[in-house]
Design an enzyme around this catalytic site. Structure first.
Site, PDB file in Angstrom:
ATOM      1  CE1 TYR A  33       1.056  -0.151   4.473  1.00 50.45           C
ATOM      2  CE2 TYR A  33      -0.129   1.920   4.322  1.00 50.45           C
ATOM      3  CZ  TYR A  33       0.611   1.006   5.068  1.00 50.45           C
ATOM      4  OH  TYR A  33       1.201   1.318   6.181  1.00 50.45           O
ATOM      5  NE  ARG A  52       7.026   4.300   0.800  1.00 44.80           N
ATOM      6  CZ  ARG A  52       6.611   5.196   1.827  1.00 44.80           C
ATOM      7  NH1 ARG A  52       7.425   5.484   2.860  1.00 44.80           N
ATOM      8  NH2 ARG A  52       5.426   5.612   2.047  1.00 44.80           N
ATOM      9  CE  LYS A 148       2.925   3.389   3.078  1.00 43.50           C
ATOM     10  NZ  LYS A 148       3.306   3.392   4.811  1.00 43.50           N
ATOM     11  CD  GLU A 180       9.415   1.963  10.644  1.00 43.66           C
ATOM     12  OE1 GLU A 180       9.344   3.017  10.077  1.00 43.66           O
ATOM     13  OE2 GLU A 180       9.577   0.809  10.298  1.00 43.66           O
ATOM     14  CG  LEU A 205       8.209   2.345   5.176  1.00 38.37           C
ATOM     15  CD1 LEU A 205       7.862   1.077   4.141  1.00 38.37           C
ATOM     16  CD2 LEU A 205       6.749   3.295   5.194  1.00 38.37           C
TER      17      LEU A 205
HETATM   18  N1  PDD Z   1       2.475   5.166   7.334  1.00 40.60           N
HETATM   19  N2  PDD Z   1       6.991   3.890   9.181  1.00 40.60           N
HETATM   20  C1  PDD Z   1       6.102   3.195   9.064  1.00 40.60           C
HETATM   21  C2  PDD Z   1       5.947   1.917   9.502  1.00 40.60           C
HETATM   22  C3  PDD Z   1       4.766   3.746   8.334  1.00 40.60           C
HETATM   23  O1  PDD Z   1       3.937   2.932   8.048  1.00 40.60           O
HETATM   24  C4  PDD Z   1       4.979   4.979   7.791  1.00 40.60           C
HETATM   25  C5  PDD Z   1       3.930   5.575   6.929  1.00 40.60           C
HETATM   26  C6  PDD Z   1       6.306   5.731   7.858  1.00 40.60           C
HETATM   27  C7  PDD Z   1       6.586   7.152   7.288  1.00 40.60           C
HETATM   28  O2  PDD Z   1       6.380   7.052   5.855  1.00 40.60           O
HETATM   29  P1  PDD Z   1       6.131   8.160   4.749  1.00 40.60           P
HETATM   30  O3  PDD Z   1       6.725   9.406   5.281  1.00 40.60           O
HETATM   31  O4  PDD Z   1       6.291   7.852   3.556  1.00 40.60           O
HETATM   32  O5  PDD Z   1       4.399   8.257   5.203  1.00 40.60           O
HETATM   33  C8  PDD Z   1       7.194   5.069   8.507  1.00 40.60           C
HETATM   34  C9  PDD Z   1       1.294   5.667   6.519  1.00 40.60           C
HETATM   35  C10 PDD Z   1       1.238   6.986   6.656  1.00 40.60           C
HETATM   36  C11 PDD Z   1       0.090   4.751   6.956  1.00 40.60           C
HETATM   37  O6  PDD Z   1       0.375   3.554   7.119  1.00 40.60           O
HETATM   38  O7  PDD Z   1      -1.056   5.432   7.065  1.00 40.60           O
END
Ligand code: PDD
Length: 285
Positions: A33, A52, A148, A180, A205
């Site tokens: 996703y 990504r 992801k 994280e 991630l």
């Molecule tokens: N999540 N780490 C994890 C485990 C995440 O699920 C996310 C993002 C991030 C931050 O990645 P980015 O800056 O590309 O959004 C780091 C999304 C927002 C979600 O699952 O809703």
């Protein structure tokens, strides 16, 4: 108005958007996703999210049913059809619905591609002014967190524990260090003004917002160090914050109920948030 979703080639009312119970995303979490922010009707940092997406599907041997250029067009059309000003576009691609529940990849099955939008005023979120608390939980996820994947049960449990504790995010701990957040990247600002965040690896991630914030900070000659850090170090830091497409830069003021620094939203997190929002606006498509 019933929002409009995208399902396998069609735009349909959300209440009518359906996929099969045999979909491998549903049965095996066999899917990928992406979440991209929408600001003033435009996609934020889209190229980074699509890169990504391509990488994630490549890592699990899944072919996208549409080119990334077409996917971006579909996202834009979905934003327009929903008249979405501020929020997010959610996109999911799975290995499709096969006739049987066989574990190996099915042959001749078209991947499922779905998208929907959510409304959120990320820029004016009150928590940007107040900061949030985080709790810590053990990181019980699999060993390929750089993908992801829609297999998010560990994050669901972590973020439920955070919500139950009145916290805004859960920081996951492995080998004594923070990997994280449940859905965000973790940062601290040390006493000597170094921005610290864990380097990309299979353990986390590769956050798109993280990447942009690191680049924007370095362009401004701010010191950035990519290394892992502990909860003890975070508690002794001047500031802490998280980054994600759904929150941009969000200050963290407590960890497990203990204050970070003076327990207030710090100037660096606020500054980086402003810098990121300017970047997001200037580069949105
Ligand atoms: N999540 N780490 C994890 C485990 C995440 O699920 C996310 C993002 C991030 C931050 O990645 P980015 O800056 O590309 O959004 C780091 C999304 C927002 C979600 O699952 O809703």
């Amino acid at each position: 108005m019933d929002p409009i979703a995208y399902v396998n080639g069609s735009f349909v009312p959300l209440s009518e958007a359906k996929v099969s119970i045999l979909d491998r995303g549903f049965l095996f979490a066999d899917g990928i996703y992406e979440v991209a922010a929408v600001l003033d009707g435009k996609l934020v940092d889209s190229a980074s999210h699509l890169a990504r997406l391509e990488r994630s599907v490549g890592e699990i041997g899944l072919a996208l049913p549409e080119s990334v250029a077409r996917i971006e067009e579909l996202q834009k059309e979905l934003i327009a059809r929903n008249q979405l000003d501020n929020g997010m576009v959610y996109l999911q691609v799975t290995r499709g619905a096969d006739k049987s529940r066989d574990f190996p990849f099915p042959k001749g099955v078209t991947p499922t591609l779905i998208m929907f939008v959510t409304v959120k005023d990320i820029v004016n979120a009150p928590s940007a002014k107040t900061g949030i608390g985080v709790i810590t939980v053990p990181d019980i996820r699999w060993a390929r967190r750089d993908i992801k994947s829609v297999a998010l049960l560990a994050q669901v449990l972590a973020k439920q524990a955070a919500a139950a504790a009145g916290a805004g995010e859960a920081w996951m701990i492995e080998d004594g260090q923070i990997t994280e957040g449940g859905s965000s990247s973790a940062f601290i600002l040390t006493k000597d003004d170094v921005i610290v965040t864990r380097p990309n690896s299979n353990a986390i991630l590769p956050g798109c917002t993280r990447k942009a914030v690191v680049a924007l900070a370095e362009e401004r000659q701010l010191k950035v160090e990519e290394r892992a850090f502990t909860v003890e170090e975070a508690l002794k830091a001047k500031e802490a914050f998280i980054t994600s497409a759904s929150a941009f830069v969000q200050p963290v003021v407590t960890i497990d109920g203990k204050p970070v620094g003076d327990g207030r939203v710090g100037p660096m997190a606020t500054r980086l948030r402003e810098i990121y929002i300017d970047f997001a606006r200037a580069t949105a498509v």
